[in-house]
Design a protein around this motif. Sequence first.
Motif, PDB file in Angstrom:
ATOM      1  N   THR A  59      18.129  26.749  46.385  1.00 22.93           N
ATOM      2  CA  THR A  59      19.351  26.002  46.109  1.00 22.93           C
ATOM      3  C   THR A  59      20.379  26.917  45.444  1.00 22.93           C
ATOM      4  OG1 THR A  59      18.148  23.919  45.825  1.00 22.93           O
ATOM      5  CG2 THR A  59      20.344  24.050  44.857  1.00 22.93           C
ATOM      6  N   ALA A  60      21.550  27.004  46.045  1.00 26.21           N
ATOM      7  CA  ALA A  60      22.622  27.817  45.472  1.00 26.21           C
ATOM      8  C   ALA A  60      23.337  27.043  44.373  1.00 26.21           C
ATOM      9  CB  ALA A  60      23.611  28.219  46.553  1.00 26.21           C
ATOM     10  N   LEU A  61      23.832  27.771  43.377  1.00 28.98           N
ATOM     11  CA  LEU A  61      24.525  27.170  42.240  1.00 28.98           C
ATOM     12  C   LEU A  61      25.983  27.605  42.277  1.00 28.98           C
ATOM     13  CD1 LEU A  61      21.827  27.942  39.517  1.00 28.98           C
ATOM     14  CD2 LEU A  61      22.060  25.863  40.917  1.00 28.98           C
ATOM     15  N   LEU A  62      26.888  26.680  42.552  1.00 26.32           N
ATOM     16  CA  LEU A  62      28.319  26.966  42.556  1.00 26.32           C
ATOM     17  C   LEU A  62      28.859  26.714  41.152  1.00 26.32           C
ATOM     18  CD1 LEU A  62      30.845  27.763  44.102  1.00 26.32           C
ATOM     19  CD2 LEU A  62      31.115  25.360  44.775  1.00 26.32           C
ATOM     20  N   TRP A  63      29.228  27.781  40.455  1.00 27.49           N
ATOM     21  CA  TRP A  63      29.531  27.708  39.023  1.00 27.49           C
ATOM     22  C   TRP A  63      30.886  27.068  38.764  1.00 27.49           C
ATOM     23  CZ3 TRP A  63      25.844  28.432  35.659  1.00 27.49           C
ATOM     24  CH2 TRP A  63      26.158  28.518  34.294  1.00 27.49           C
ATOM     25  N   GLN A  64      30.894  26.169  37.779  1.00 30.28           N
ATOM     26  CA  GLN A  64      32.111  25.459  37.394  1.00 30.28           C
ATOM     27  C   GLN A  64      32.475  25.689  35.933  1.00 30.28           C
ATOM     28  OE1 GLN A  64      33.659  23.248  40.013  1.00 30.28           O
ATOM     29  NE2 GLN A  64      32.341  24.816  40.919  1.00 30.28           N
ATOM     30  N   GLY A  65      31.660  26.427  35.207  1.00 29.27           N
ATOM     31  CA  GLY A  65      31.886  26.597  33.774  1.00 29.27           C
ATOM     32  C   GLY A  65      32.568  27.902  33.434  1.00 29.27           C
ATOM     33  N   ASP A  66      32.228  28.434  32.272  1.00 29.54           N
ATOM     34  CA  ASP A  66      32.809  29.668  31.760  1.00 29.54           C
ATOM     35  C   ASP A  66      32.298  30.864  32.563  1.00 29.54           C
ATOM     36  OD1 ASP A  66      34.176  31.029  29.244  1.00 29.54           O
ATOM     37  OD2 ASP A  66      32.274  32.072  29.628  1.00 29.54           O
ATOM     38  N   PHE A  67      33.198  31.782  32.941  1.00 32.99           N
ATOM     39  CA  PHE A  67      32.797  32.916  33.773  1.00 32.99           C
ATOM     40  C   PHE A  67      31.803  33.818  33.046  1.00 32.99           C
ATOM     41  CE2 PHE A  67      33.108  37.246  35.341  1.00 32.99           C
ATOM     42  CZ  PHE A  67      32.987  37.081  36.710  1.00 32.99           C
ATOM     43  N   GLN A  68      32.046  34.080  31.777  1.00 29.58           N
ATOM     44  CA  GLN A  68      31.136  34.957  31.038  1.00 29.58           C
ATOM     45  C   GLN A  68      29.751  34.324  30.908  1.00 29.58           C
ATOM     46  OE1 GLN A  68      32.093  37.971  30.579  1.00 29.58           O
ATOM     47  NE2 GLN A  68      34.170  37.477  31.284  1.00 29.58           N
ATOM     48  N   GLN A  69      29.691  33.003  30.848  1.00 27.54           N
ATOM     49  CA  GLN A  69      28.401  32.319  30.838  1.00 27.54           C
ATOM     50  C   GLN A  69      27.691  32.497  32.193  1.00 27.54           C
ATOM     51  OE1 GLN A  69      26.676  30.759  28.469  1.00 27.54           O
ATOM     52  NE2 GLN A  69      28.203  31.156  26.885  1.00 27.54           N
ATOM     53  N   ALA A  70      28.469  32.548  33.252  1.00 27.27           N
ATOM     54  CA  ALA A  70      27.872  32.801  34.577  1.00 27.27           C
ATOM     55  C   ALA A  70      27.245  34.188  34.613  1.00 27.27           C
ATOM     56  CB  ALA A  70      28.930  32.656  35.667  1.00 27.27           C
ATOM     57  N   ARG A  71      27.909  35.175  34.031  1.00 26.49           N
ATOM     58  CA  ARG A  71      27.360  36.537  33.976  1.00 26.49           C
ATOM     59  C   ARG A  71      26.051  36.549  33.188  1.00 26.49           C
ATOM     60  NH1 ARG A  71      29.748  39.870  31.012  1.00 26.49           N
ATOM     61  NH2 ARG A  71      28.944  41.737  32.016  1.00 26.49           N
ATOM     62  N   GLN A  72      26.039  35.843  32.069  1.00 26.09           N
ATOM     63  CA  GLN A  72      24.821  35.778  31.266  1.00 26.09           C
ATOM     64  C   GLN A  72      23.701  35.050  32.011  1.00 26.09           C
ATOM     65  OE1 GLN A  72      25.499  34.399  27.252  1.00 26.09           O
ATOM     66  NE2 GLN A  72      27.416  35.562  27.079  1.00 26.09           N
ATOM     67  N   MET A  73      24.082  34.031  32.771  1.00 26.39           N
ATOM     68  CA  MET A  73      23.082  33.321  33.567  1.00 26.39           C
ATOM     69  C   MET A  73      22.461  34.244  34.604  1.00 26.39           C
ATOM     70  SD  MET A  73      21.353  30.614  34.335  1.00 26.39           S
ATOM     71  CE  MET A  73      22.132  29.130  33.676  1.00 26.39           C
ATOM     72  N   LEU A  74      23.281  35.062  35.249  1.00 26.16           N
ATOM     73  CA  LEU A  74      22.753  35.994  36.244  1.00 26.16           C
ATOM     74  C   LEU A  74      21.783  36.977  35.607  1.00 26.16           C
ATOM     75  CD1 LEU A  74      22.952  36.793  39.245  1.00 26.16           C
ATOM     76  CD2 LEU A  74      24.741  38.426  38.596  1.00 26.16           C
ATOM     77  N   GLN A  75      22.103  37.458  34.418  1.00 28.65           N
ATOM     78  CA  GLN A  75      21.198  38.355  33.704  1.00 28.65           C
ATOM     79  C   GLN A  75      19.895  37.648  33.354  1.00 28.65           C
ATOM     80  OE1 GLN A  75      23.522  39.645  30.355  1.00 28.65           O
ATOM     81  NE2 GLN A  75      24.910  40.884  31.598  1.00 28.65           N
TER      82      GLN A  75
END
Length: 411
Positions: A59-75
């Motif tokens: 399942t792909a996750l299309l991010w709607q929140g804070d961009f820097q939080q998306a970077r941390q999520m990827l890490q």
Amino acid sequence: MHDAAPPPLSPTLHWTGDDGQSHEVAWRSLAGVPAPKRVRLADDTLSADAAYRLVCEGTALLWQGDFQQARQMLQALGRRMDHSAQRRGQRKPAAPPVAPPEGMAPITQAFHLHRKAQAERARILGLLLIPFEAGHRIPLRRAPDVQAACLEAHGPADAPYAASLRELQGLIGAHEWRKKGVPVPALGASIHPHHGVFSPVRGEYLDLLRDAPLPAALQAQGAQGEAWDIGTGTGVIAAVLARRGVPHVLATELAPRALACAQDNLQRLGLGQRVSVLQTDLFPLPGASPRRAALIVCNPPWLPGHPSSAVEQAIYDPDSRMLKGFLNGLAAHLLPGGEGWLILSDFAERLGLRSREQLLGWIAQAGLTVAGRLDIRPRHGKAQDRGDPLHAARSGEVTSLWRLQGASQPA
């Protein structure tokens, strides 16, 4: 300035919003990855553990929140993949390890397993997606300005789209390399690689090119002397030849991105008048009679295999097509007394993907003889990394410049 025409926008991403309505947006992937079939919206409230379960299920996750939080999520997703791999490696097997298929060396099996693991990692981490507005703007809090990087790689964007965050990070990294350049000691200057064009970060093969004696046939031509660089990529080999004093260099290239990259670098270096760039597959197209040169250089991809991205086309050569094509066409394009320089690592041999006997056999079948060979050991960090699953092959790797002549010529 951009180098790429906009890709066709026929692929689309579909999902159901919080309003229960169906939504879609264009999908972009320079690696040719198809649009994910299952998509859900995600933001900062989603835990890393829940996100990891979802992406592992496809399942792909299309991010709607804070961009820097998306970077941390990827890490965080990457760390969970690493921990999962470590647990599998530490778990005591219920049965003896599976032996390599008959005729396959353990190092060859390790290589194939390594590539498979890399592909799986790219697939899973590629499921964290970022929305874009027209003009490559990211409509998320604390999002960076990535318009220049995306324009260089994608071309214009006249409509919204979605793309992988991991791929976006690659675009940003490529943009920075292009701005800063890669220092090339053998050139005494920097090369600026474009997105999708392999960067000359391993400079040992360029030291061979700098130090190899130029063929007497080339020197005898004086101001009329010409050398060819087959598959020029960034243009770095053509530039080194020109800096060595070769009066004229013809650089051939088939890929449009690499063609633009080479032209850009040669202009930056002030060599645009001495190096011509020609879009063609391997050798210049013949006219009434084959065109010939006193020196023809080629640094083909060093591993037989199928590339998974544009930049991997400089590493993987399906069925050794470019290597064989260069060898088979070389004799017909060399002037009497001329040389073909094949720059090639023996990494494929050490992985069991190609043997030295095969290479020598292809050279002989092409009507060529070996006039000499210069060797150099790698200096990159992976050669000393004992944690690398391919360390046994990397630690002994040798890159060679093979001086080849037509079989009828004196060695």
